[in-house]
Design a protein around this motif. Sequence first.
Motif, PDB file in Angstrom:
ATOM      1  N   VAL A  60      10.823  16.568  -0.816  1.00 40.45           N
ATOM      2  CA  VAL A  60      12.095  15.736  -1.339  1.00 40.45           C
ATOM      3  C   VAL A  60      11.766  14.674  -0.600  1.00 40.45           C
ATOM      4  O   VAL A  60      11.915  14.198  -0.044  1.00 40.45           O
ATOM      5  CB  VAL A  60      12.902  16.543  -0.667  1.00 40.45           C
ATOM      6  N   ARG A  62      14.219  11.969  -0.891  1.00 38.16           N
ATOM      7  CA  ARG A  62      15.484  11.627  -0.124  1.00 38.16           C
ATOM      8  C   ARG A  62      15.695  11.592   0.918  1.00 38.16           C
ATOM      9  O   ARG A  62      16.248  11.506   1.929  1.00 38.16           O
ATOM     10  CB  ARG A  62      16.824  11.787  -0.884  1.00 38.16           C
ATOM     11  N   ARG A  63      14.700  12.426   1.973  1.00 37.74           N
ATOM     12  CA  ARG A  63      14.601  12.520   3.238  1.00 37.74           C
ATOM     13  C   ARG A  63      13.342  11.352   3.549  1.00 37.74           C
ATOM     14  O   ARG A  63      12.597  10.914   3.086  1.00 37.74           O
ATOM     15  CB  ARG A  63      13.221  14.090   3.834  1.00 37.74           C
ATOM     16  N   PRO A  64      13.863  11.156   5.072  1.00 39.10           N
ATOM     17  CA  PRO A  64      12.725   9.429   5.149  1.00 39.10           C
ATOM     18  C   PRO A  64      11.215  10.018   5.089  1.00 39.10           C
ATOM     19  O   PRO A  64      10.563   8.765   6.133  1.00 39.10           O
ATOM     20  CB  PRO A  64      13.832   8.634   6.377  1.00 39.10           C
ATOM     21  N   GLU A  65      10.842  11.165   6.198  1.00 35.42           N
ATOM     22  CA  GLU A  65       8.768  11.096   6.603  1.00 35.42           C
ATOM     23  C   GLU A  65       8.001  10.794   5.556  1.00 35.42           C
ATOM     24  O   GLU A  65       7.006   9.946   6.042  1.00 35.42           O
ATOM     25  CB  GLU A  65       9.439  12.696   6.995  1.00 35.42           C
ATOM     26  N   PRO A 430       7.907  17.096   4.608  1.00 40.28           N
ATOM     27  CA  PRO A 430       8.975  16.369   5.976  1.00 40.28           C
ATOM     28  C   PRO A 430       9.402  17.311   6.256  1.00 40.28           C
ATOM     29  O   PRO A 430       9.128  16.452   7.536  1.00 40.28           O
ATOM     30  CB  PRO A 430      10.412  15.838   4.564  1.00 40.28           C
ATOM     31  N   ALA A 431       9.746  17.971   6.211  1.00 36.13           N
ATOM     32  CA  ALA A 431      10.022  19.000   7.679  1.00 36.13           C
ATOM     33  C   ALA A 431       8.432  19.475   7.976  1.00 36.13           C
ATOM     34  O   ALA A 431       8.927  19.546  10.194  1.00 36.13           O
ATOM     35  CB  ALA A 431      10.995  20.520   7.138  1.00 36.13           C
ATOM     36  N   ALA A 434       7.769  16.516  10.332  1.00 36.62           N
ATOM     37  CA  ALA A 434       9.300  16.125  11.284  1.00 36.62           C
ATOM     38  C   ALA A 434       8.425  17.022  12.825  1.00 36.62           C
ATOM     39  O   ALA A 434       8.801  16.269  13.739  1.00 36.62           O
ATOM     40  CB  ALA A 434      10.418  15.757  10.520  1.00 36.62           C
TER      41      ALA A 434
END
Length: 451
Positions: A60, A62-65, A430-431, A434
């Motif tokens: 994704v 649109r998430r910054p990671e 991305p999660a 994080a």
Amino acid sequence: MRIAVIGGGVSGLMAAYRLRTILGDGADIVVIERRQRLGGILHTGELAKHPVDLGAEAFVGRRPEMPALLRELGLEQQLVFPAGRTPLVWSGGVAHPMPQGTLMGIPSTAESMRGLVDDETVAMIADEPRRPLAWYPDADMDVYSLVASRFGAQVAERSVDPLLGGVYAGSSRSIGVRAALPTLAAALDAGATSLTHAVAAALPPPSDTPVFGGIRDGYRVLLQALSERSGARSLTATAATRLARSTRGWVVDPIGAVDAVVLATPAPVAARLLRTVAPAAAAAAAGIEVSSSVVVALSLPRNTALPDNSGILVATGEPLRAKAFTLSSRKWPHLAARETALVRASFAKFGDDAPLSWTDDELIAAASEDLATVTGIPIDPLEAVVQRWPGGLAQYAPGHLDRVAEIESATAEFDDLAIAGAYLHGVGVPACVATGERAARHLAARYAPRS
Ligand SMILES: Cc1cc2nc3c(=O)[nH]c(=O)nc-3n(C[C@H](O)[C@H](O)[C@H](O)COP(=O)(O)OP(=O)(O)OC[C@H]3O[C@@H](n4cnc5c(N)ncnc54)[C@H](O)[C@@H]3O)c2cc1C
């Protein structure tokens, strides 16, 4: 100082890398990985002499990671975006456009579902705001129960399941509302009077930023950079079998004494390793089930007349073996430039792992036949590669957030133990990145040189 990172997937590698950037050269970081290679369920194989991702193929954007991490690693030129085509849904033996403007397939207008569901279901969606809604702010439920009761079973099976199947290798029956659709749960908690209104409130604002991103030469580029820049020693083909307290910190079998540990394995392994040191966390982690999947990548003649779509997702109940196709050379401009066409077929989901036991030949035949069915064109692969992912994806079942809160509070008492992984705050890459970042910072709070 010696730190063990148990699990060499992207969560563990991110933790190892961030520990290095914070702690500097003095730390001895060891990544212990059960498989022969690092990366976990990120794996770039080869097909038609080109790299091909056989686990995740996107993130994704649109998430910054991920954009931030690629920039930090000097890999920003690897960041690619899809061409912007939309997927089809195969339902009732027909390919339909995937409804747009939905929240994970849940509509906010009846019209968006027309054609995919029958007229009775369209009428039920249109009438939904007028029917009283019972929602209890502390409760959780599976997505199917919510969607089918408000909009009808066809919406759950034809619009929601194909998308949840892609993210979790699960279905609306195995996934809970709170963990998978937090903005929807928040809108319902805030008093939305109907599911229609709650979806409208939960939809993200329109944005020009592409939803997804990818890595031009495959995830192996990221894995290699994280592994190299972490300066960690990698012990592959080595399973951690026990975690115990010691006077120094921890003992991890088979490597021995370490000062600190990042536990970055799938939930069932975390449950086993935490059993004696954090029994409440272990019990909660043991309650998180996992699903299996299989990816078959097909290389096809370049002129194969694939539809002009990013993929074809299969609705629940269709008499096909594959659950989805990614038309990779239609989806990604950088893959369209190759001399052959690339399609990825996915098999298996929560509660149906039979395809794991099929032979490669059976899987390739099933992928080719089902692709021919959904596209209506003959499919004649030039080459194929099969990747099985047993227990690859955590199921975010109803009550998932409570289980994660229990795991985190029961391990928070240790400042020399941190947890990371896809079962905590989202299965997407991305999660996971994080959680690796957070685990490293948790340990660094104790070990980082004070300035
Ligand atoms: C087919 C498929 C497609 C996907 N597509 C996408 C996508 O397009 N976009 C996206 O964002 N996400 C996608 N995902 C999800 C994403 O890839 C994963 O959630 C993520 O890679 C998980 O990373 P992780 O490090 O948390 O776990 P893992 O990759 O599972 O890593 C955990 C590691 O721990 C190791 N391990 C287990 N037990 C032990 C032990 N006892 N000792 C030592 N090591 C151990 C395992 O071997 C593994 O390498 C996909 C997943 C699958 C299966």
